[in-house]
Design a protein around this motif. Structure first.
Motif, PDB file in Angstrom:
ATOM      1  N   VAL A 166       9.866   8.376   5.624  1.00  0.00           N
ATOM      2  CA  VAL A 166       8.895   7.482   4.991  1.00  0.00           C
ATOM      3  C   VAL A 166       8.819   7.818   3.503  1.00  0.00           C
ATOM      4  CG1 VAL A 166       6.534   6.612   5.044  1.00  0.00           C
ATOM      5  CG2 VAL A 166       7.557   7.531   7.139  1.00  0.00           C
TER       6      VAL A 166
ATOM      7  N   ASP B 213       6.708  10.312  -5.683  1.00  0.00           N
ATOM      8  CA  ASP B 213       6.818   8.869  -5.499  1.00  0.00           C
ATOM      9  C   ASP B 213       8.074   8.558  -4.683  1.00  0.00           C
ATOM     10  OD1 ASP B 213       8.946   9.220  -7.290  1.00  0.00           O
ATOM     11  OD2 ASP B 213       7.920   8.237  -8.971  1.00  0.00           O
ATOM     12  N   ARG B 214       8.309   7.272  -4.434  1.00  0.00           N
ATOM     13  CA  ARG B 214       9.457   6.853  -3.618  1.00  0.00           C
ATOM     14  C   ARG B 214      10.769   7.439  -4.118  1.00  0.00           C
ATOM     15  NH1 ARG B 214       9.638   2.918  -0.089  1.00  0.00           N
ATOM     16  NH2 ARG B 214      11.694   2.189  -0.720  1.00  0.00           N
TER      17      ARG B 214
ATOM     18  N   PRO C 110       3.142  10.203   7.882  1.00  0.00           N
ATOM     19  CA  PRO C 110       2.719  10.138   6.483  1.00  0.00           C
ATOM     20  C   PRO C 110       3.898  10.017   5.515  1.00  0.00           C
ATOM     21  CG  PRO C 110       2.501  12.373   7.312  1.00  0.00           C
ATOM     22  CD  PRO C 110       2.900  11.514   8.475  1.00  0.00           C
ATOM     23  N   VAL C 111       3.595   9.494   4.345  1.00  0.00           N
ATOM     24  CA  VAL C 111       4.580   9.406   3.271  1.00  0.00           C
ATOM     25  C   VAL C 111       5.124  10.810   2.996  1.00  0.00           C
ATOM     26  CG1 VAL C 111       4.890   8.879   0.817  1.00  0.00           C
ATOM     27  CG2 VAL C 111       3.519   7.355   2.260  1.00  0.00           C
TER      28      VAL C 111
ATOM     29  N   GLY D  57       7.317   5.732   1.308  1.00  0.00           N
ATOM     30  CA  GLY D  57       6.085   5.169   0.772  1.00  0.00           C
ATOM     31  C   GLY D  57       6.279   3.760   0.256  1.00  0.00           C
ATOM     32  N   PRO D  58       5.231   3.152  -0.156  1.00  0.00           N
ATOM     33  CA  PRO D  58       3.940   3.746  -0.475  1.00  0.00           C
ATOM     34  C   PRO D  58       2.998   3.934   0.720  1.00  0.00           C
ATOM     35  CG  PRO D  58       3.868   1.430  -1.035  1.00  0.00           C
ATOM     36  CD  PRO D  58       5.268   1.724  -0.529  1.00  0.00           C
ATOM     37  N   ASP D  59       3.362   3.344   1.879  1.00  0.00           N
ATOM     38  CA  ASP D  59       2.477   3.418   3.042  1.00  0.00           C
ATOM     39  C   ASP D  59       3.116   4.237   4.153  1.00  0.00           C
ATOM     40  OD1 ASP D  59       0.572   1.613   1.867  1.00  0.00           O
ATOM     41  OD2 ASP D  59       1.942  -0.031   2.377  1.00  0.00           O
ATOM     42  N   GLU D  60       2.277   4.760   5.037  1.00  0.00           N
ATOM     43  CA  GLU D  60       2.804   5.468   6.200  1.00  0.00           C
ATOM     44  C   GLU D  60       3.547   4.485   7.091  1.00  0.00           C
ATOM     45  OE1 GLU D  60      -0.728   5.461   9.525  1.00  0.00           O
ATOM     46  OE2 GLU D  60      -0.663   7.163   8.166  1.00  0.00           O
ATOM     47  N   GLN D  61       4.359   5.026   8.004  1.00  0.00           N
ATOM     48  CA  GLN D  61       5.101   4.201   8.961  1.00  0.00           C
ATOM     49  C   GLN D  61       5.006   4.865  10.324  1.00  0.00           C
ATOM     50  OE1 GLN D  61       9.225   3.508   7.930  1.00  0.00           O
ATOM     51  NE2 GLN D  61       9.714   2.794   9.962  1.00  0.00           N
TER      52      GLN D  61
END
Length: 149
Positions: free
Chosen positions: A76, A111-112, A86-87, A78-82
């Motif tokens: 993951v 960040d990503r 968690p990210v 980001g920006p959101d969990e999957q």
């Protein structure tokens, strides 16, 4: 999770064609099964972001590309969990002949871009560590050789 960044990173090195056969970019969960051969029951039971899926991706990449070694990355960025993960959660799977298939969980920050780059860096570090210790057997529990599960 890296959308091919690991293959691109390897390909940046002159002479990469001597070791890089190819890769399978399967960003979408359904393609993990269709193109990389992850069994549907693995995806249903463990989800796309799991150690089991990373191991299946590594095996599938080696098989599909006719390669000796396979690496599978899932996570993951980001920006959101999957799937409740968690990210920064990343699983690196590795398939090495004579040494089995195992995975390692990472918890990355940033960040990503940093998470994706960190996942690629970690995958390469794991592969290089394995190459430095030839013939070491895996523990059979999915953990990396020389590491606790």
């Amino acid at each position: 999770m890296t959308a091919g960044l690991l293959s691109a990173t390897v390909a940046d090195v002159p002479g990469a064609s001597a070791v890089l056969r190819g890769g399978v970019v399967v960003y979408a969960t359904d393609l993990k099964h269709e193109l990389a051969g992850v069994p549907p029951e693995v995806l249903e039971r463990h989800g796309a972001v799991s150690a089991e899926t990373a191991r299946a991706l590594a095996s599938g990449a080696a098989s599909r590309c006719g390669a000796d070694v396979g690496i599978g990355l899932t996570g993951v960025a980001g920006p959101d969990e999957q799937e409740g993960q968690p990210v920064g959660t990343v699983h690196v799977g590795l398939c090495v002949p004579g040494r089995g298939v195992w995975s390692q969980r990472l918890e990355l920050t940033g960040d990503r871009r940093r998470i994706r780059e960190g996942a690629c860096r970690a995958a390469m570090d794991i592969l290089l560590d394995v190459a430095r210790v030839p013939g070491e057997a895996t523990s059979g529990d999915g953990s990396a050789p020389g590491q606790a599960p």
